[in-house]
Design an enzyme around this catalytic site. Sequence first.
Site, short mmCIF file in Angstrom:
data_model
loop_
_atom_site.label_atom_id
_atom_site.label_comp_id
_atom_site.label_asym_id
_atom_site.label_seq_id
_atom_site.Cartn_x
_atom_site.Cartn_y
_atom_site.Cartn_z
CB ALA A 1 -0.91 -0.04 1.28
CB VAL B 1 3.28 1.56 -7.33
CG1 VAL B 1 2.63 1.03 -8.35
CG2 VAL B 1 4.44 2.40 -7.77
CG HIS C 1 11.00 -2.08 -16.09
ND1 HIS C 1 10.55 -1.07 -16.97
CD2 HIS C 1 10.86 -1.69 -14.92
CE1 HIS C 1 10.44 -0.02 -16.00
NE2 HIS C 1 10.59 -0.17 -14.86
O1 TXD Z 1 7.67 -0.26 -14.11
C1 TXD Z 1 7.57 -0.94 -12.91
N1 TXD Z 1 7.41 -2.21 -12.88
C2 TXD Z 1 8.02 -0.19 -11.85
C3 TXD Z 1 8.05 -0.90 -10.75
C4 TXD Z 1 7.38 1.17 -11.77
C5 TXD Z 1 7.47 2.08 -10.43
C6 TXD Z 1 7.77 1.32 -9.30
N2 TXD Z 1 8.34 0.11 -9.46
C7 TXD Z 1 8.71 -0.75 -8.28
O2 TXD Z 1 7.46 -1.16 -7.54
C8 TXD Z 1 9.69 -0.15 -7.10
O3 TXD Z 1 10.81 -0.29 -7.71
C9 TXD Z 1 9.24 -1.22 -5.97
O4 TXD Z 1 9.82 -2.21 -6.00
C10 TXD Z 1 7.79 -1.58 -6.11
C11 TXD Z 1 6.93 -0.48 -5.33
O5 TXD Z 1 7.26 0.84 -5.62
P1 TXD Z 1 6.54 2.19 -4.67
O6 TXD Z 1 7.12 3.24 -5.17
O7 TXD Z 1 4.96 1.67 -4.23
O8 TXD Z 1 7.30 1.72 -3.25
P2 TXD Z 1 6.88 2.18 -1.75
O9 TXD Z 1 5.92 3.42 -1.72
O10 TXD Z 1 8.05 1.95 -0.87
O11 TXD Z 1 5.84 0.89 -1.33
C12 TXD Z 1 6.22 -0.44 -0.97
C13 TXD Z 1 5.34 -1.10 -0.17
C14 TXD Z 1 5.35 -0.48 1.41
O12 TXD Z 1 4.22 0.22 1.83
C15 TXD Z 1 5.90 -1.28 2.32
O13 TXD Z 1 5.37 -1.44 3.34
C16 TXD Z 1 5.28 -2.82 1.49
O14 TXD Z 1 5.57 -2.36 0.18
N3 TXD Z 1 5.72 -3.88 2.00
C17 TXD Z 1 4.92 -5.08 1.75
N4 TXD Z 1 3.79 -5.20 1.72
C18 TXD Z 1 3.15 -6.46 1.76
N5 TXD Z 1 3.94 -7.47 2.05
C19 TXD Z 1 5.39 -7.33 2.37
N6 TXD Z 1 5.97 -8.64 2.55
C20 TXD Z 1 5.92 -6.23 2.02
N7 TXD Z 1 7.20 -5.80 2.50
C21 TXD Z 1 6.93 -4.32 1.96
#
Ligand code: TXD
Length: 312
Positions: free
Chosen positions: A10, A13, A175
């Site tokens: 959450a 993205v 990517h």
């Molecule tokens: O083109 C693409 N595929 C991408 C990929 C474009 C943009 C972002 N891209 C990747 O998506 C980025 O490199 C990250 O690996 C992910 C998520 O990016 P975001 O900007 O949303 O990162 P955040 O804001 O840090 O959110 C990640 C959330 C955060 O709330 C954590 O608490 C949560 O992931 N998190 C988890 N949720 C559930 N279960 C587990 N195990 C967990 N670990 C962390």
Amino acid sequence: MRKKVTVVGAGNVGANVALRIADKELADVVLVDVVEGVPQGKGLDLLQSGPVEGYDVNVTGSNDYEPTAGSDIVVITAGLARKPGMSRDDLLHANSAIVKSATEQAVKYSPDCILILVTNPLDAMCWVAQQVSGFPRSRVIGMAGVLDTARYRTFLAMELGVSVENITALVLGGHGDTMVPLVRHTNVSGIPVTELIPEDRLNAIVDRTRNGGAEIVKFLKTGSAYYAPSAATVEMVESILKDKKKVLPCAALLEGEYGVNGLFVGVPVKLGASGIEKVYEVQLNDAEKAMLAHSTAAVKELVDVLKEKMGA
Ligand code: TXD
């Protein structure tokens, strides 16, 4: 009955994917995150936008997967960003562990779902999710190409001063900075872009597209892009839920196409109610083939690191 989409992670993205799904009234949404309170709080906040925006979908948040049961689609955005001192391989292992556990839990409660992966390194994370779920390739899809193509189309429209809607383009490959924007297959309402933009300018636009993610990270400093990534993800979600059968560039498990077997690579696919309903094999010239081979090798390198770890 309404469709149901789970969004794991959450963060930036994930929350924006939930927002866009609700805004378009596509499905009920369950946000899942490990941080206590965040998915619940963001879910409730999004729900309370409904009366103003005029949507009736339900948005909830949870720290466990029980409420996700019976989801049609599970979008996985959960992951860590690279921290100072962390190598690329460290990040690879950290995020593959997160994607592994998210996939295990999600498919336990939604065995018939379609998985859309967003977490980086994208193509390797798709491989992890496919291995863990054992799903056919129609139901494990990576989001990257729609975003990369959107960036490319934005820059081309800026260059020409025309509507972004008139630019049709395709980006293949993994990517990352090895992606392959296909200039030869890019057109403006049918006019080949090579007739409208000189080669040096086109090369500069291709370069800017390849570095599109890094350009935004440089501005934001503390995170990466999320508005365009969430828009791109939701275009895929919508095409599946509405069975629109859009042809979009997505990371798909190749089974011999483009001479690749067993790796996820960005290629044009048809997205409908069953997920990937067709993988299109575009005729490439020698230069394009070489770029795609280079890009595929970069994906293979990461997957080999993961395989080695699993074998150890
Ligand atoms: O083109 C693409 N595929 C991408 C990929 C474009 C943009 C972002 N891209 C990747 O998506 C980025 O490199 C990250 O690996 C992910 C998520 O990016 P975001 O900007 O949303 O990162 P955040 O804001 O840090 O959110 C990640 C959330 C955060 O709330 C954590 O608490 C949560 O992931 N998190 C988890 N949720 C559930 N279960 C587990 N195990 C967990 N670990 C962390």
